[in-house]
Enzyme design. Structure first.
Site, PDB file in Angstrom:
ATOM      1  N   SER A 192       2.623-125.624  31.626  1.00  0.00           N
ATOM      2  CA  SER A 192       2.253-126.897  32.243  1.00  0.00           C
ATOM      3  C   SER A 192       0.903-127.438  31.801  1.00  0.00           C
ATOM      4  O   SER A 192       0.726-128.648  31.731  1.00  0.00           O
ATOM      5  CB  SER A 192       2.271-126.751  33.764  1.00  0.00           C
ATOM      6  OG  SER A 192       1.330-125.780  34.183  1.00  0.00           O
ATOM      7  N   HIS A 220       8.669-128.173  32.758  1.00  0.00           N
ATOM      8  CA  HIS A 220       8.214-129.135  31.747  1.00  0.00           C
ATOM      9  C   HIS A 220       9.136-129.166  30.525  1.00  0.00           C
ATOM     10  O   HIS A 220       8.703-129.540  29.433  1.00  0.00           O
ATOM     11  CB  HIS A 220       6.768-128.832  31.348  1.00  0.00           C
ATOM     12  CG  HIS A 220       5.837-128.931  32.515  1.00  0.00           C
ATOM     13  ND1 HIS A 220       5.265-130.117  32.908  1.00  0.00           N
ATOM     14  CD2 HIS A 220       5.440-127.998  33.420  1.00  0.00           C
ATOM     15  CE1 HIS A 220       4.534-129.914  33.990  1.00  0.00           C
ATOM     16  NE2 HIS A 220       4.623-128.629  34.323  1.00  0.00           N
ATOM     17  N   LYS A 251       9.811-134.093  37.857  1.00  0.00           N
ATOM     18  CA  LYS A 251       9.059-134.428  36.644  1.00  0.00           C
ATOM     19  C   LYS A 251       9.931-135.282  35.719  1.00  0.00           C
ATOM     20  O   LYS A 251      10.152-136.444  36.016  1.00  0.00           O
ATOM     21  CB  LYS A 251       8.504-133.163  36.029  1.00  0.00           C
ATOM     22  CG  LYS A 251       7.364-132.648  36.936  1.00  0.00           C
ATOM     23  CD  LYS A 251       6.778-131.319  36.624  1.00  0.00           C
ATOM     24  CE  LYS A 251       5.707-131.015  37.694  1.00  0.00           C
ATOM     25  NZ  LYS A 251       5.357-129.612  37.757  1.00  0.00           N
TER      26      LYS A 251
HETATM   27  C1  LIG Z   1       5.069-128.839  39.016  1.00  0.00           C
HETATM   28  C2  LIG Z   1       5.474-127.444  38.763  1.00  0.00           C
HETATM   29  C3  LIG Z   1       6.181-126.715  39.716  1.00  0.00           C
HETATM   30  C4  LIG Z   1       6.402-127.211  41.113  1.00  0.00           C
HETATM   31  O1  LIG Z   1       7.385-128.176  41.184  1.00  0.00           O
HETATM   32  P1  LIG Z   1       7.291-129.273  42.335  1.00  0.00           P
HETATM   33  O2  LIG Z   1       8.635-129.845  42.411  1.00  0.00           O
HETATM   34  O3  LIG Z   1       6.238-130.252  41.889  1.00  0.00           O
HETATM   35  O4  LIG Z   1       6.865-128.561  43.590  1.00  0.00           O
HETATM   36  C5  LIG Z   1       6.635-125.467  39.366  1.00  0.00           C
HETATM   37  N1  LIG Z   1       6.374-124.936  38.148  1.00  0.00           N
HETATM   38  C6  LIG Z   1       5.672-125.606  37.234  1.00  0.00           C
HETATM   39  C7  LIG Z   1       5.419-124.964  35.905  1.00  0.00           C
HETATM   40  C8  LIG Z   1       5.189-126.866  37.495  1.00  0.00           C
HETATM   41  O5  LIG Z   1       4.452-127.504  36.590  1.00  0.00           O
END
Ligand SMILES: *Cc1c(COP(=O)(O)O)cnc(C)c1O
Length: 397
Positions: A192, A220, A251
């Site tokens: 991330s 991601h 995302k």
């Molecule tokens: C953003 C993120 C999460 C959490 O997901 P959300 O739906 O935002 O709670 C988990 N793992 C990684 C690597 C992330 O970047």
């Protein structure tokens, strides 16, 4: 500002803690945005170009997602009313999970209110005090928190270092508290904050050699990689050998929620034992409907076009700013300053030019590893990238 002398002792104590954070360049604050969360956002009445979003395909404001959400509100209401095990499980969640499992090519899928909740619930359901959990040094906070909560013995391997992972596996094999103890490895596929990728093929081979389980967080990568846009594991041909595939719907999929994909047995066990699933009100049906629409879109020709557009922007950026080039192919472009205050100043300078790039600091990254984290999306134009590169070139790194 109110001076500490006027405050009650509780607030005075908290104010001291906040001041300590500020002195270390670690204080965070919310910045109000008066527009949709898109590439152009309104802050203090001014339009800023946003290079901090994880909405990598620009789906959060896509008409197909908005329409699906509105229709779900009309059909199923604004809220779900209870946990899915308590008052019945609304159809939009089932449609989403069937769509997700088909997309990922797994037997089953389960969705959670967030990716954070998915990690916490899954780790605590699968491993406990008698088990050993081995994490990549750079995994997301939700995995670290789940690891602490589940009580398993914890080992951390150097980032993407298979030799170090093998050392940890050897240690774990020798030091299992019981013959039935499980070893679970957790990594992200695309990381991330650095945008680099895990060596998934070698990782899968290694975990099989040691009889360990593997959980891969594709937060991601889902929607972005490979001819089917299923993620990195599918692109590398190893998704069928990963026990637990995790990700977020918030995302690249532009909606909200977290998911676990895998076998029917895995999903059935999580329904029974993942506490963040059991003891939490179901998400709003609109979020599930929007995510379902996003997965259909990602698999369509539109999805392919958005994917091509995203990688075109990344290529333009790399050509124009070679010293800043990402670990290819990634849309996450970290510009590491180290010092927290200097990263904050760089972000302030960019904001002065109406470019919104967040300074990422501890505890999102290690102390002394502060950075600007630039993210490109399919919704950026070539001209947006030109503007960004021009501004970055004027910053003193
Ligand atoms: C953003 C993120 C999460 C959490 O997901 P959300 O739906 O935002 O709670 C988990 N793992 C990684 C690597 C992330 O970047």
């Amino acid at each position: 500002m109110v001076s500490c002398g006027d405050m009650n002792p509780f607030d005075a104590e908290l104010q001291r803690r906040l001041e300590a954070l500020r002195e270390q360049g670690l204080r965070r604050e919310l910045r109000r945005v008066d527009s949709p969360a898109a590439t152009r956002i309104t802050i203090d009445g001014r339009t800023h170009l946003n290079f901090s979003s994880n909405d990598y395909l620009g789906l959060a404001n896509h008409p197909a997602l908005k329409e699906a959400a509105i229709r779900a509100v009309e059909q199923f209401g604004a809220g779900a009313g209870a946990s899915r095990l308590i008052s019945g499980s609304l159809a939009p969640f089932h449609e989403l999970e069937e769509t997700l499992a088909a997309f990922k090519g797994t037997e089953a899928a389960l969705t959670f209110s967030t990716g954070y909740a998915a990690a916490l619930g899954t780790l605590t359901a699968l491993v406990g005090k008698e088990d050993i959990l081995i994490l990549d040094k750079l995994v997301h906070a939700c995995i670290v928190d789940g690891a602490r909560l589940c009580g398993a013995t914890l080992r951390i391997y150097r980032h993407n270092d298979l030799n170090d992972l093998e050392e940890k596996l050897k240690w774990a094999t020798k030091n299992r508290p019981q013959a039935t103890s499980r070893i679970l490895i957790v990594t992200e596929s695309v990381f991330s904050m650095d945008g680099d990728a895990a060596p998934l093929r070698d990782l899968v081979a290694l975990k099989e050699r040691y009889g360990a389980w593997l959980m891969v967080d594709e937060a991601h990568a889902t929607g972005l990689y490979g001819p089917r846009r299923r993620g990195l594991a599918d692109t590398l041909g190893v998704s069928g050998r990963i026990e637990i595939q995790m990700g977020t719907l918030g995302k690249a999929l532009g909606a909200s929620g977290g998911y676990i994909c895998g076998s029917r047995a895995l999903v059935d066990l999580l329904i029974n034992q993942a506490r963040s699933f059991i003891f939490s009100t179901a998400p709003v049906p609109a979020a599930a409907a929007a995510a379902t629409a996003a997965i259909h879109l990602v698999q369509s020709d539109t999805g392919r076009e958005l994917q091509e557009r995203l990688w075109a922007r990344v290529a333009e950026f790399s050509a124009a700013a070679p010293p800043l080039s990402p670990a290819p192919p990634s849309m996450i472009l970290p510009i590491v300053y180290g010092d927290e205050t200097r990263a904050l100043q760089a972000a302030d300078t960019l904001r002065g030019q109406h470019l919104y790039v967040t300074a990422i600091r501890y505890p999102s990254v290690a102390r002394g590893a502060a950075r600007l984290r630039v993210t490109l999306t399919a919704a950026h134009t070539p001209d947006d990238v030109v503007k960004l590169v021009a501004a970055l070139n004027l910053l003193t790194p």
